[in-house]
Design a protein around this motif. Structure first.
Motif, mmCIF file in Angstrom:
data_model
loop_
_atom_site.group_PDB
_atom_site.id
_atom_site.type_symbol
_atom_site.label_atom_id
_atom_site.label_comp_id
_atom_site.label_asym_id
_atom_site.label_seq_id
_atom_site.Cartn_x
_atom_site.Cartn_y
_atom_site.Cartn_z
ATOM 1 N N VAL A 177 0.849 -1.188 0.000
ATOM 2 C CA VAL A 177 0.000 0.000 0.000
ATOM 3 C C VAL A 177 0.888 1.242 0.000
ATOM 4 C CG1 VAL A 177 -1.682 1.331 1.334
ATOM 5 C CG2 VAL A 177 -1.898 -1.163 1.187
ATOM 6 N N THR A 178 0.645 2.124 -0.968
ATOM 7 C CA THR A 178 1.392 3.379 -1.041
ATOM 8 C C THR A 178 0.842 4.338 -0.005
ATOM 9 O OG1 THR A 178 1.756 3.076 -3.402
ATOM 10 C CG2 THR A 178 2.051 5.294 -2.534
ATOM 11 N N GLY A 179 1.711 4.791 0.904
ATOM 12 C CA GLY A 179 1.268 5.602 2.024
ATOM 13 C C GLY A 179 1.142 7.080 1.710
ATOM 14 N N SER A 180 0.923 7.843 2.761
ATOM 15 C CA SER A 180 0.624 9.263 2.605
ATOM 16 C C SER A 180 1.842 10.076 2.170
ATOM 17 C CB SER A 180 0.083 9.818 3.930
ATOM 18 O OG SER A 180 1.009 9.592 4.974
ATOM 19 N N ASP A 181 3.049 9.655 2.562
ATOM 20 C CA ASP A 181 4.262 10.392 2.235
ATOM 21 C C ASP A 181 4.848 9.894 0.920
ATOM 22 O OD1 ASP A 181 6.411 12.083 2.371
ATOM 23 O OD2 ASP A 181 7.559 10.828 3.746
ATOM 24 N N SER A 182 4.112 10.118 -0.155
ATOM 25 C CA SER A 182 4.539 9.634 -1.469
ATOM 26 C C SER A 182 3.976 10.544 -2.545
ATOM 27 C CB SER A 182 4.056 8.202 -1.706
ATOM 28 O OG SER A 182 2.649 8.177 -1.814
ATOM 29 N N LEU A 183 4.571 10.463 -3.726
ATOM 30 C CA LEU A 183 4.125 11.295 -4.833
ATOM 31 C C LEU A 183 2.712 10.918 -5.270
ATOM 32 C CD1 LEU A 183 4.609 13.456 -6.919
ATOM 33 C CD2 LEU A 183 5.873 11.800 -8.302
ATOM 34 N N LEU A 184 2.423 9.616 -5.357
ATOM 35 C CA LEU A 184 1.088 9.186 -5.775
ATOM 36 C C LEU A 184 0.037 9.691 -4.797
ATOM 37 C CD1 LEU A 184 -0.861 7.634 -7.556
ATOM 38 C CD2 LEU A 184 -0.273 5.547 -6.305
#
Length: 283
Positions: A177-184
């Motif tokens: 799961v891509t978290g909140s601190d990411s570009l996406l």
């Protein structure tokens, strides 16, 4: 004023105009550049003249990771080491701060100018890198045009999302799961979508169990492709019967990795893709 005096004044105005305004840079004045990284490859291809590009990273042709893979085929591919870059004698080498430190240090020790780019985590940092590369290659006007295109894409995406407050979960192989601190996540948040990763206690990114995802029940999952065939165990997670039942194609927003792995002009395309996907799943 007589016609002759008017003509003389016009001639002087032209001369003064030429003195005051700098002449545009010729091709010979523009820096010759080599790239060591997939992300700097794409920024370079987007903003530089082809004749400025001496070589690209060994990953430049990876179609799943680079939106500019087809354009990259016209350029030399570098080994990733310092030797072939030194032989090219570039004016500038563009690299990521994650590229091999020893190689970057060796290039600096040999007198080469390195421009090192961090990994952007939000859209403001993406815009800053576009402008930085535009200045570096001598084409700030192209960078400004790309930033304007990105701003337009953000505005259009916000308008599309305005009527809803969807909760989405960016999900990839093996339950990552891509978290909140990411570009996406920044891209999703800028449009008004809510990344449900925080509800799972996931910050930058992490794995979530099938049970946790099913219990969370986001409105949509965000995936990198719409394939219905598992090529390996990692991708099979996304095709588990429980996820297929809860998240058929009508509840999956598809944004290819090649549009979000790096920060650059392709982020505008990612936003356009998001708008297209939201319109599809809302039908």
């Amino acid at each position: 004023m007589s016609p002759r005096a008017g003509a003389a004044l016009a001639a002087w105005c032209v001369i003064l105009w030429c003195i005051v305004l700098p002449a545009p840079a010729s091709a010979a004045d523009l820096p010759r550049i080599a790239s060591m990284n997939l992300c700097t490859d794409q920024l370079l291809i987007s903003l530089a003249d082809p004749k400025q590009i001496l070589g690209l990273s060994r990953y430049a042709h990876e179609r799943f990771e680079s939106f500019a893979a087809d354009d990259a085929t016209q350029f030399r591919i570098l080994s990733g080491g310092a030797e072939d870059i030194l032989l090219l004698h570039p004016d500038v080498v563009v690299a990521s701060l994650y590229d091999k430190r020893s190689t970057r240090e060796l290039l600096k020790e040999n007198g080469l100018h390195l421009a090192e780019f961090a990994v952007p985590r939000n859209l403001d940092e993406v815009k800053a890198q576009i402008r930085e590369m535009g200045d570096l290659v001598g084409h700030p006007d192209r960078a400004s045009a790309e930033v304007s295109r990105l701003d337009d894409a953000i505005a259009q995406a916000r308008e599309t999302v305005l009527q809803h407050r969807y909760k989405v979960l960016p999900l990839s192989r093996r339950g990552w799961v891509t978290g909140s601190d990411s570009l996406l996540s920044s891209l999703l948040a800028e449009t008004g979508l809510f990344n449900a990763a925080g509800d799972l206690g996931i910050g930058f990114g992490g794995y979530a169990s099938l049970e946790a995802i099913v219990n969370l029940q986001p409105d949509f999952i965000v995936v990198a492709d719409a394939s219905e065939r598992a090529e390996d165990d990692g991708h099979a997670f996304l095709l588990h019967p429980a996820l297929e039942r809860l998240y058929p194609p009508s509840r999956r927003i598809v944004i290819p990795d090649r549009l979000t792995v790096c920060g650059g002009v392709m982020i505008a395309d990612a936003l356009d893709q998001l708008v297209s996907e939201l319109k599809r799943v809302e039908r």
